[in-house]
Design an enzyme around this catalytic site. Sequence first.
Site, mmCIF file in Angstrom:
data_model
loop_
_atom_site.group_PDB
_atom_site.id
_atom_site.type_symbol
_atom_site.label_atom_id
_atom_site.label_comp_id
_atom_site.label_asym_id
_atom_site.label_seq_id
_atom_site.Cartn_x
_atom_site.Cartn_y
_atom_site.Cartn_z
ATOM 1 N N GLU A 1 0.814 -1.211 0.000
ATOM 2 C CA GLU A 1 0.000 0.000 0.000
ATOM 3 C C GLU A 1 0.854 1.271 0.000
ATOM 4 O OE1 GLU A 1 -2.848 2.656 -0.132
ATOM 5 O OE2 GLU A 1 -3.376 0.530 -0.152
ATOM 6 N N THR B 1 -5.745 1.588 -5.514
ATOM 7 C CA THR B 1 -5.391 0.186 -5.296
ATOM 8 C C THR B 1 -6.190 -0.743 -6.211
ATOM 9 O OG1 THR B 1 -4.843 0.614 -2.975
ATOM 10 C CG2 THR B 1 -5.239 -1.671 -3.589
ATOM 11 N N HIS C 1 -1.536 3.392 4.749
ATOM 12 C CA HIS C 1 -2.589 4.068 3.982
ATOM 13 C C HIS C 1 -2.857 5.433 4.602
ATOM 14 C CE1 HIS C 1 -6.391 4.905 2.022
ATOM 15 N NE2 HIS C 1 -6.305 3.798 1.318
ATOM 16 N N ASP D 1 1.553 -0.289 -4.970
ATOM 17 C CA ASP D 1 0.317 -0.200 -5.757
ATOM 18 C C ASP D 1 0.089 1.184 -6.366
ATOM 19 O OD1 ASP D 1 -0.307 1.065 -3.362
ATOM 20 O OD2 ASP D 1 -2.177 -0.022 -3.030
ATOM 21 N N HIS D 2 0.456 2.255 -5.645
ATOM 22 C CA HIS D 2 0.275 3.617 -6.170
ATOM 23 C C HIS D 2 1.058 4.580 -5.279
ATOM 24 C CE1 HIS D 2 -2.518 4.434 -2.845
ATOM 25 N NE2 HIS D 2 -3.128 3.295 -3.138
#
Length: 634
Positions: A252, A294, A409, A468-469
Amino acid sequence: MRKKSFSKISYLLLATLFMWIKTYIVYKTSFDIKIENFTQEFILFINPISFLLLIFGVGLFMKEKNRNRYIFGASIFVTGLLLANMVFYRFFNDFLTIPVLFQTSNMGDLGSSISGLFLPTDLLMFVDIAVLFWLLKKPTFKSSSQLTRKERSAYFLLVAAVFFFNLGLAETERPQLLTRSFDREMLVKNISVFNFHIYDVILQSKTSAQRALADSNSLTEIENYVNANRKEPSQDLNGIAEGRNVILLSLESLQNFVINEKLNGQEITPFLNDLIKESYYFENFYHQTGQGKTSDSEFIVDNSLYPLGRGAVYFTNSSNEYTASPEILKDYGYYSSIFHANNKSFWNRDIMYETLGYDRFYDVNDYEVTEENSVGWGLKDIDFMEQTVQHIDELPQPFYTRLITLTNHFPFELGEEDKMIEEFDSNSKTLNQYIPTVRYMDEAVKHFFDKLKQTDVYENSIIILYGDHYGISENHNVAMEKFLGKEITPFETIQLQRVPFIVHIPGVTDKNPQTFSKVAGQIDIRPTIMSLLGIDTSEQIQFGTDVFSDDKLSFTVLRDGSFITENNVYTRGVCYDKATGEETDLAVCDPYMEKAKQELNYSDEIIYGDLLRFYGKEAEAEDAEQKTSTTESN
């Protein structure tokens, strides 16, 4: 209009003036809109006027007593729309779109993420509303006379003139502006955030019709392009992990800038740094997600298609026909699963995973979650890894599975007892807190490997880790400049979209670890996995390439149309030399511009038109016809 006519619409004009000024202030203080010259600044300044005059002008068709009430209500609505974009932009560095509004089922799970984006200064957005409410009670504005038909016609002609003047000026500054639907900043800068939303509604209507109008012929051109650009898999590594389990770790919000980096003498990712020394590692690997974050990365990895430029495929096109990794691997005896200790409906996962062909989704109900082992979005990563290994050890082999972490996150919350490194010291609370949560996630990954090695699964698996990003948006560039010790230019912004990509094959990569500098992206993960497993996907529609292929083009395109090649970066209409980070001749990037645009458009056509429902159908029809002919002749 005559002076008397202006007196009839004085309340309307005041509301327009207030909202115009407020919008321009928001442009300059809340949105990071790049201005290059006076013309662009002038366009930005005038672009809200036509919409505001139009929406308030609707009140001119109402009776006198209702007109000003409508204008007041419209002011509240427009303010709310502006505020929603402000809050959304603070984290996503993007503007709201219609598909994003369909994702309201996510809101209940966002919790502290949303509340953390509101600022006390946001209350200033309602100062003009309070003034308009006070003026609404004044006798001067209570009995505005009705406009004549001629006066109304003149008013709306003025609105049209302002709009087309704005659009014409914008087109001279940015030709073919309205064909660049993926570049939302450019659209907002030129036609206003409000007109952008009208344009977005038009786009939504258009895309909704694409599936109904699509047929098998729509896929032919795309098939020809994919076949022409297909590359042979790696000769050395093709099939090297045949029959092994596949374990994907979706990390994440993990960006590459923390890898091999220290804060106050302490490594931020000590375990990942060591793992890289026993793995294949790609240092120029980019995330390619859009508004789906995600869920977009999951979609890209499983399908080797690009995400949409607006909204998330997981919401807008969850009933489409796909040929995802689980479906392909099922033919080779693979069991597929997902592990994510969150609500199963978040990002519409319960529906989408079934569409993609997963056998089992282990959601929050499959974990023991308590107040002690939770923080931020839910189950802490270390506890998540501990419990997930127990589930993995019971899976039928071979299997294909993904673990999705949670702790790192936004808003990057972590208890003091779990902090293994100090926060960074900057003006960005987000970046400051990001460092400890990254360090915690790194420790969780170490815990996963330690536990997995205690089972018989580890030696019979390939483990692929990827970010993921992004976690830190452009809104924190000042703090990032302090952390990195350099200016964040548009070139550096693209470089910050690099995420870790690590391929670990026990018994293989630990004997011969390598770091690769070739450019790659998440879209290349599926072809790479299939090549390692020795599975032929040459018949599949996919835009990625095996990253180990000798023929792989060092190229990747991001969802906003930016792209990266071996020597250059193209973004926001400018070509940069990677060696210097400086602008270079645009002609250097020209050969790749059409390819970048074409791939994004083709992928969009596949998704919006649900074109994969036609894939292979013609061949099946021909086979059926041949069988029928053979039967009849016998």
